[in-house]
Design a protein around this motif. Structure first.
Motif, PDB file in Angstrom:
ATOM      1  N   ASP A   1       0.825  -1.203   0.000  1.00  0.00           N
ATOM      2  CA  ASP A   1       0.000   0.000   0.000  1.00  0.00           C
ATOM      3  C   ASP A   1       0.867   1.264   0.000  1.00  0.00           C
ATOM      4  O   ASP A   1       0.664   2.191  -0.793  1.00  0.00           O
ATOM      5  N   VAL A   2       1.879   1.281   0.872  1.00  0.00           N
ATOM      6  CA  VAL A   2       2.749   2.464   0.979  1.00  0.00           C
ATOM      7  C   VAL A   2       3.570   2.640  -0.296  1.00  0.00           C
ATOM      8  O   VAL A   2       3.685   3.747  -0.828  1.00  0.00           O
ATOM      9  N   GLU A   3       4.112   1.516  -0.813  1.00  0.00           N
ATOM     10  CA  GLU A   3       4.897   1.614  -2.049  1.00  0.00           C
ATOM     11  C   GLU A   3       4.037   2.129  -3.203  1.00  0.00           C
ATOM     12  O   GLU A   3       4.478   2.969  -3.995  1.00  0.00           O
ATOM     13  N   GLY A   4       2.806   1.642  -3.248  1.00  0.00           N
ATOM     14  CA  GLY A   4       1.877   2.084  -4.301  1.00  0.00           C
ATOM     15  C   GLY A   4       1.626   3.580  -4.201  1.00  0.00           C
ATOM     16  O   GLY A   4       1.652   4.305  -5.201  1.00  0.00           O
ATOM     17  N   ALA A   5       1.403   4.062  -2.976  1.00  0.00           N
ATOM     18  CA  ALA A   5       1.108   5.487  -2.776  1.00  0.00           C
ATOM     19  C   ALA A   5       2.309   6.346  -3.145  1.00  0.00           C
ATOM     20  O   ALA A   5       2.168   7.434  -3.714  1.00  0.00           O
ATOM     21  N   LEU A   6       3.528   5.847  -2.832  1.00  0.00           N
ATOM     22  CA  LEU A   6       4.742   6.636  -3.097  1.00  0.00           C
ATOM     23  C   LEU A   6       5.014   6.797  -4.596  1.00  0.00           C
ATOM     24  O   LEU A   6       5.755   7.678  -4.998  1.00  0.00           O
ATOM     25  N   ARG A   7       4.389   5.939  -5.422  1.00  0.00           N
ATOM     26  CA  ARG A   7       4.589   6.082  -6.874  1.00  0.00           C
ATOM     27  C   ARG A   7       3.763   7.236  -7.444  1.00  0.00           C
ATOM     28  O   ARG A   7       3.884   7.577  -8.596  1.00  0.00           O
ATOM     29  N   HIS A   8       2.874   7.807  -6.611  1.00  0.00           N
ATOM     30  CA  HIS A   8       2.008   8.894  -7.086  1.00  0.00           C
ATOM     31  C   HIS A   8       2.160  10.129  -6.203  1.00  0.00           C
ATOM     32  O   HIS A   8       2.677  10.039  -5.103  1.00  0.00           O
ATOM     33  N   ASP A   9       1.667  11.268  -6.735  1.00  0.00           N
ATOM     34  CA  ASP A   9       1.737  12.500  -5.945  1.00  0.00           C
ATOM     35  C   ASP A   9       0.358  12.970  -5.503  1.00  0.00           C
ATOM     36  O   ASP A   9       0.181  14.107  -5.092  1.00  0.00           O
ATOM     37  N   ASP A  10      -0.617  12.090  -5.613  1.00  0.00           N
ATOM     38  CA  ASP A  10      -2.001  12.465  -5.326  1.00  0.00           C
ATOM     39  C   ASP A  10      -2.246  12.541  -3.813  1.00  0.00           C
ATOM     40  O   ASP A  10      -2.151  11.550  -3.092  1.00  0.00           O
ATOM     41  N   VAL A  11      -2.554  13.746  -3.337  1.00  0.00           N
ATOM     42  CA  VAL A  11      -2.726  13.958  -1.884  1.00  0.00           C
ATOM     43  C   VAL A  11      -3.901  13.135  -1.334  1.00  0.00           C
ATOM     44  O   VAL A  11      -3.819  12.540  -0.267  1.00  0.00           O
ATOM     45  N   GLU A  12      -4.996  13.111  -2.101  1.00  0.00           N
ATOM     46  CA  GLU A  12      -6.175  12.349  -1.656  1.00  0.00           C
ATOM     47  C   GLU A  12      -5.837  10.872  -1.500  1.00  0.00           C
ATOM     48  O   GLU A  12      -6.237  10.211  -0.546  1.00  0.00           O
ATOM     49  N   MET A  13      -5.065  10.350  -2.473  1.00  0.00           N
ATOM     50  CA  MET A  13      -4.675   8.950  -2.443  1.00  0.00           C
ATOM     51  C   MET A  13      -3.766   8.702  -1.237  1.00  0.00           C
ATOM     52  O   MET A  13      -3.899   7.691  -0.544  1.00  0.00           O
ATOM     53  N   HIS A  14      -2.868   9.628  -0.986  1.00  0.00           N
ATOM     54  CA  HIS A  14      -1.976   9.471   0.177  1.00  0.00           C
ATOM     55  C   HIS A  14      -2.769   9.427   1.468  1.00  0.00           C
ATOM     56  O   HIS A  14      -2.494   8.638   2.363  1.00  0.00           O
ATOM     57  N   ARG A  15      -3.766  10.280   1.527  1.00  0.00           N
ATOM     58  CA  ARG A  15      -4.595  10.331   2.728  1.00  0.00           C
ATOM     59  C   ARG A  15      -5.313   8.986   2.943  1.00  0.00           C
ATOM     60  O   ARG A  15      -5.317   8.450   4.047  1.00  0.00           O
ATOM     61  N   ALA A  16      -5.891   8.461   1.849  1.00  0.00           N
ATOM     62  CA  ALA A  16      -6.612   7.188   1.950  1.00  0.00           C
ATOM     63  C   ALA A  16      -5.648   6.081   2.390  1.00  0.00           C
ATOM     64  O   ALA A  16      -5.980   5.221   3.212  1.00  0.00           O
ATOM     65  N   THR A  17      -4.425   6.117   1.831  1.00  0.00           N
ATOM     66  CA  THR A  17      -3.427   5.111   2.194  1.00  0.00           C
ATOM     67  C   THR A  17      -3.095   5.211   3.682  1.00  0.00           C
ATOM     68  O   THR A  17      -3.067   4.206   4.398  1.00  0.00           O
ATOM     69  N   LEU A  18      -2.865   6.434   4.140  1.00  0.00           N
ATOM     70  CA  LEU A  18      -2.506   6.610   5.552  1.00  0.00           C
ATOM     71  C   LEU A  18      -3.613   6.101   6.467  1.00  0.00           C
ATOM     72  O   LEU A  18      -3.345   5.514   7.518  1.00  0.00           O
ATOM     73  N   GLU A  19      -4.860   6.291   6.053  1.00  0.00           N
ATOM     74  CA  GLU A  19      -5.961   5.798   6.889  1.00  0.00           C
ATOM     75  C   GLU A  19      -5.972   4.276   6.960  1.00  0.00           C
ATOM     76  O   GLU A  19      -6.199   3.689   8.017  1.00  0.00           O
ATOM     77  N   ARG A  20      -5.688   3.637   5.789  1.00  0.00           N
ATOM     78  CA  ARG A  20      -5.616   2.169   5.796  1.00  0.00           C
ATOM     79  C   ARG A  20      -4.431   1.697   6.637  1.00  0.00           C
ATOM     80  O   ARG A  20      -4.517   0.710   7.362  1.00  0.00           O
ATOM     81  N   VAL A  21      -3.312   2.411   6.531  1.00  0.00           N
ATOM     82  CA  VAL A  21      -2.112   2.063   7.303  1.00  0.00           C
ATOM     83  C   VAL A  21      -2.429   2.099   8.798  1.00  0.00           C
ATOM     84  O   VAL A  21      -2.084   1.190   9.555  1.00  0.00           O
ATOM     85  N   LEU A  22      -3.150   3.134   9.203  1.00  0.00           N
ATOM     86  CA  LEU A  22      -3.502   3.273  10.612  1.00  0.00           C
ATOM     87  C   LEU A  22      -4.391   2.105  11.068  1.00  0.00           C
ATOM     88  O   LEU A  22      -4.212   1.568  12.172  1.00  0.00           O
TER      89      LEU A  22
END
Lengths: 227, 282
Positions: free
Chosen positions: B68-89
């Protein structure tokens, strides 16, 4: 409001401190027991956050020394151990509340705010009536009305609403509700608290234009007029 | 001369006694050590097995986290990062729950958990717990009922008792299909109380009845259908033993599973044990 954090993990202390500064507090940090003791003794903090495991002098002994000197500043204990035993030991050493590491920041913030509020309301005498907008709770006759309309609550629902009203405008977490309304010091796997809240919401909010009981995503609940 | 002989005899006696005493002590010590060693080996083996399971149970969410984190780091989309961080939590919370349950289980099984026994109104506590769980049961279209003898009181730790039944109810809510019934019955049996939590769900196959109390045991081998780490019933058993109780599972007359817990009304006093004496107790 000024807080002192005594936590030996410098990076954890800094992250926690940043969060609390963002929440509007000013924060002092100490990373070992002796320094923490000195800063607590010489400072004018409104609350101490004290980690149990500290190099040199442990957190419970720091707190006990402060209490022995007559210092009554509210203290929140942080511990990695996390069992009821340590909780009891922490409270016996003079702690006012207890949070298990790793904690959620919102849980810690909610408890800090609850403690500060408890101190502020200390000595104001027992309340007999709680009010928020058009919601009124009479603690003597044990009745609740909204816009003058009687709301029928089960005893536990009454207790739940009383706790929420006493902490109106403040986030309360599921764990806080389980501890204070049901007196259980563990978190069940089932979303038991959420379901009780949603039933209470049906009774106090459903037929009225302005909802009062709000869900704070990932944190808990807040009773207030603004959404 | 006689005096010297008597002195020599006395000296021999003292030395001999000392040697005998030393030999007896060291034999007892060796036996004790051998016993402790064999128990430590058992504990180590069991914790090694548990360690393997923990590794397995934590590797799965770690794999998801990493992807999930690696996938998010391939993009610069803030919304996507936020969704990833919520799943990480959420994943962190799940792992934290597993670790906390294992720590509690370890403490309970080795006997280093403090048990605070007081007189508990068991009937009242069970009614309260049913009241706590009824709305959640109804949300899942389940009927939760109690048939509790009045005025049952026992010497026990209220928090541990509550955790036993909360875990059993959590388990029931997870496994009994919608439309089902869960029944809690409590009654006195001489110097013990018997509490049954039973249902009309699919039940537990005979060959699984001992195994379900083991760590990470689940009827669903893929471990994905039901969620949860498979530690709830292990906790129930460990807590029951801390209260000198017993738990087993049988077939319910309702057609599903029946968890039967018996607890002494007035349990022998158990104080906090040091880890060493706890090992000797195993």
């Amino acid at each position: 409001m000024k807080l002192l954090i005594i936590e030996d993990d410098e990076s954890a202390a800094k992250l926690l401190g940043n969060g609390l500064v963002e929440a509007g507090f000013s924060v002092d940090l100490a990373h070992d027991g002796e320094t923490g003791l000195r800063q607590a003794r010489d400072g004018d903090h409104d609350l101490w956050v004290i980690d149990v495991m500290l190099p040199g002098r442990d957190g419970l002994s720091v707190l006990k020394a402060l209490r022995d000197q007559g210092r009554r500043t509210p203290a929140l204990i942080l511990s990695a151990l996390g069992e009821v035993d340590e909780r009891v030991q922490g409270l016996r050493s003079g702690g006012d509340d207890y949070v298990v590491k790793p904690y959620a920041f919102v849980e810690l913030l909610a408890r800090i705010e609850a403690l500060l509020r408890r101190v502020r309301s200390f000595g104001s005498g027992p309340e007999t009536m709680l009010e928020l907008a058009d919601l009124r709770m009479d603690l003597l006759s044990r009745s609740v009305t909204r816009s003058g309309q009687e709301i029928d609550l089960q005893p536990r629902e009454f207790h739940l609403l009383e706790y929420l009203m006493r902490h109106a405008g403040q986030v309360v977490t599921r764990t806080m509700l389980l501890e204070n309304v049901w007196e259980y010091f563990f978190d069940p796997q089932t979303n038991v608290v959420d379901v009780h809240i949603s039933r209470l919401r049906q009774k106090i909010d459903k037929s009225f234009a302005t909802p009062l009981l709000h869900t704070v995503r990932g944190s808990g609940y807040i009773l207030r007029v603004e959404p | 001369m006689l005096l010297i002989e008597i002195f020599e005899l006395l000296l021999l006696g003292v030395i001999g006694g000392g040697v005998f005493f030393w030999w007896r002590q060291s034999r007892a010590h060796r036996q004790n050590e051998a016993l402790l060693n064999s128990k430590l080996v058992a504990v180590t083996q069991s914790s090694r097995q548990t360690g393997d399971n923990i590794a397995h149970d934590l590797r799965t969410p770690l794999t998801r986290l990493r992807a999930d984190v690696e996938g998010a780091l391939r993009h610069d989309d803030v919304e996507m990062h936020r969704a990833t961080l919520e799943r990480v939590l959420d994943e962190i919370q799940n792992m934290q729950n597993i670790i906390n349950a294992l720590l509690t289980l370890g403490q309970a099984e080795v006997g280093v958990m403090n048990v605070r026994k007081k007189t508990v109104n068991l009937s009242g506590l069970l009614e309260e717990l049913i009241e706590l769980y009824i709305p959640s049961a109804e949300d899942r279209s389940l009927t939760l009922q109690g048939n509790i003898a009045p005025d049952l009181t026992i010497e026990a730790d209220r928090q541990l008792l509550a955790r036993i039944f909360a875990n059993l109810f959590d388990n029931e809510l997870k496994y009994v299909p919608a439309g089902g019934t869960i029944l809690l019955t409590a009654l006195a049996r001489g110097k013990r109380v018997e509490i049954r939590v039973e249902d009309d769900g699919p039940g537990i196959p005979v060959e699984m009845r001992d195994k379900i109390f083991e760590r990470f045991a689940r009827l669903d081998p893929s471990r994905t259908l039901s969620g949860g780490a498979g530690l709830g019933l292990s906790l129930v058993k460990a807590f029951a033993q801390l209260l000198q109780g017993e738990i087993c599972v049988a077939e319910s007359s309702l057609g599903g599973a029946a968890f039967i817990l018996t607890l002494p009304v007035s349990a022998a006093k158990v104080s906090k044990l040091s880890p060493k004496s706890a090992v000797a107790r195993l």
